[in-house]
Design an enzyme around this catalytic site. Sequence first.
Site, PDB file in Angstrom:
ATOM      1  N   GLU A   1       9.679  -1.566   4.133  1.00 40.70           N
ATOM      2  CA  GLU A   1       9.809  -2.290   2.876  1.00 40.70           C
ATOM      3  C   GLU A   1      10.675  -1.504   1.894  1.00 40.70           C
ATOM      4  O   GLU A   1      10.287  -0.425   1.434  1.00 40.70           O
ATOM      5  CB  GLU A   1       8.428  -2.518   2.267  1.00 40.70           C
ATOM      6  CG  GLU A   1       7.457  -3.231   3.187  1.00 40.70           C
ATOM      7  CD  GLU A   1       6.023  -2.892   2.834  1.00 40.70           C
ATOM      8  OE1 GLU A   1       5.545  -3.378   1.784  1.00 40.70           O
ATOM      9  OE2 GLU A   1       5.383  -2.130   3.589  1.00 40.70           O
TER      10      GLU A   1
ATOM     11  N   ASP B   1       2.012   5.580   6.412  1.00 36.48           N
ATOM     12  CA  ASP B   1       1.928   4.588   5.340  1.00 36.48           C
ATOM     13  C   ASP B   1       2.472   5.264   4.087  1.00 36.48           C
ATOM     14  O   ASP B   1       1.760   5.458   3.104  1.00 36.48           O
ATOM     15  CB  ASP B   1       0.491   4.112   5.148  1.00 36.48           C
ATOM     16  CG  ASP B   1       0.395   2.851   4.288  1.00 36.48           C
ATOM     17  OD1 ASP B   1       1.455   2.344   3.869  1.00 36.48           O
ATOM     18  OD2 ASP B   1      -0.731   2.390   4.040  1.00 36.48           O
TER      19      ASP B   1
ATOM     20  N   HIS C   1      -0.194  -4.288  -4.415  1.00 33.39           N
ATOM     21  CA  HIS C   1       0.644  -5.460  -4.133  1.00 33.39           C
ATOM     22  C   HIS C   1       0.443  -6.615  -5.128  1.00 33.39           C
ATOM     23  O   HIS C   1       0.370  -7.779  -4.750  1.00 33.39           O
ATOM     24  CB  HIS C   1       0.395  -5.962  -2.714  1.00 33.39           C
ATOM     25  CG  HIS C   1       0.945  -5.063  -1.652  1.00 33.39           C
ATOM     26  ND1 HIS C   1       1.981  -4.188  -1.857  1.00 33.39           N
ATOM     27  CD2 HIS C   1       0.598  -4.933  -0.328  1.00 33.39           C
ATOM     28  CE1 HIS C   1       2.246  -3.548  -0.733  1.00 33.39           C
ATOM     29  NE2 HIS C   1       1.421  -3.964   0.203  1.00 33.39           N
TER      30      HIS C   1
ATOM     31  N   HIS D   1       7.192  -8.529   2.831  1.00 28.77           N
ATOM     32  CA  HIS D   1       6.224  -7.793   3.642  1.00 28.77           C
ATOM     33  C   HIS D   1       6.098  -8.363   5.065  1.00 28.77           C
ATOM     34  O   HIS D   1       4.984  -8.609   5.538  1.00 28.77           O
ATOM     35  CB  HIS D   1       4.858  -7.799   2.957  1.00 28.77           C
ATOM     36  CG  HIS D   1       4.012  -6.599   3.258  1.00 28.77           C
ATOM     37  ND1 HIS D   1       3.871  -6.083   4.527  1.00 28.77           N
ATOM     38  CD2 HIS D   1       3.262  -5.816   2.451  1.00 28.77           C
ATOM     39  CE1 HIS D   1       3.061  -5.043   4.483  1.00 28.77           C
ATOM     40  NE2 HIS D   1       2.676  -4.851   3.228  1.00 28.77           N
TER      41      HIS D   1
ATOM     42  N   ARG E   1       1.083   0.518  -4.547  1.00 35.01           N
ATOM     43  CA  ARG E   1      -0.097   0.850  -5.339  1.00 35.01           C
ATOM     44  C   ARG E   1       0.237   1.363  -6.738  1.00 35.01           C
ATOM     45  O   ARG E   1       1.235   2.048  -6.934  1.00 35.01           O
ATOM     46  CB  ARG E   1      -0.947   1.899  -4.602  1.00 35.01           C
ATOM     47  CG  ARG E   1      -1.566   1.356  -3.332  1.00 35.01           C
ATOM     48  CD  ARG E   1      -2.242   2.443  -2.506  1.00 35.01           C
ATOM     49  NE  ARG E   1      -2.928   1.857  -1.367  1.00 35.01           N
ATOM     50  CZ  ARG E   1      -2.335   1.548  -0.211  1.00 35.01           C
ATOM     51  NH1 ARG E   1      -1.037   1.782  -0.039  1.00 35.01           N
ATOM     52  NH2 ARG E   1      -3.033   1.005   0.768  1.00 35.01           N
TER      53      ARG E   1
END
Length: 371
Positions: free
Chosen positions: A336, A273, A130, A201, A105
């Site tokens: 990631e 997250d 993204h 991803h 983000r």
Amino acid sequence: MGKIYFYIIMALSFSCIGKESELKLIEEENFKRIIDNKQVNLFTLKNKNGLTAQITNYGGRIVSLWVPDKHGDFDDIVLGYESIEQYLQPKGRYFGALIGRYANRIAKGRFTLYDSIYTLTINNGDNHLHGGQKGFHNVVWSANKLSDKELKLEYLSTDGEEGYPGNLNVTVIYKLNDDNELEINYTATTDRPTHINLSQHSFFNLFGAGKGSINSHLLQINAAYFTPIDEELIPTGQIEEVKSTPFDFTNIKPMGKDIDADNQQLKFGSGYDHNFVLEGSGLRVAAKVFEPNSGRVMEVITNEPGLQFYGGNFLDERNVGKENLTYGYRTAFCLETQHFPNGPNETSFPSTLLDPDDEYHSTCIYKFSIK
């Protein structure tokens, strides 16, 4: 400005070839379609040990990745779909995709670069996620299958695309070798200063895609700190210790062990997250995942400063994938390797600036073995 490096290699090491006959590969014909006047295809890479990856040039997505368990039985361990039509639906999300120009983000979809303000596509609440609405995940890459083990993808992201400055030339090479490594090498150049943070991803489940919750998977992350977020999942700019919090994965533990803890950060993310600040520098082990029933082990090796751990918090029963299996809530995880979210707006975070005189190089390693 020095060169920016980001490394991804997926490596696998096994004592046996396994039962290759059990592989239910997707028909390449299912992906033959013209999109944006470009040919879409599905490419199959395979090494001498039976490791098999299927990749489409639509978004550079890994569609399937077949890995044996401790009994030599192969399973497809990444979420995905069996046809290009399914990837064109909103439910396609980011499954297996290349992410750019900026993974994660950017707050309010804005950044300032050399006194110029750039406004990006807003596609996640009030923020940019993204790379934007199409990003790199929903474009058709030029593809050249160099050999049975190697696929070259190229894409020109033009000046102003999704709001980013500069014409950015990107090359990604997927390569399988006989040491059971799926190597993903990125290079990029620009004709104007810009920000870049590429990633891959894939959503993993070491049981096999769609075969249960990942909360029992054991996870270790080589990070004593993480970057806390606000209610919009944007980093606050602070760096906090993981010690005595649910974010402490310095010792291996089940992914779901502390998922229901009374913790504001878990509430903001609806679970995990978050970006973890990796220990050390250079190429080193960032994380390790072990699934005891299958015996599969996945290590993440990188020289990146950050690692995003996402626990499948937004997956739901509407996601029906390969072999008609449901990709439900927390049935996959992502690890990631990356620079930090909102890096262009946080001067204390590692720089993601790419100048015309520099060349971007990128790699990471997902290394699989059996225990």
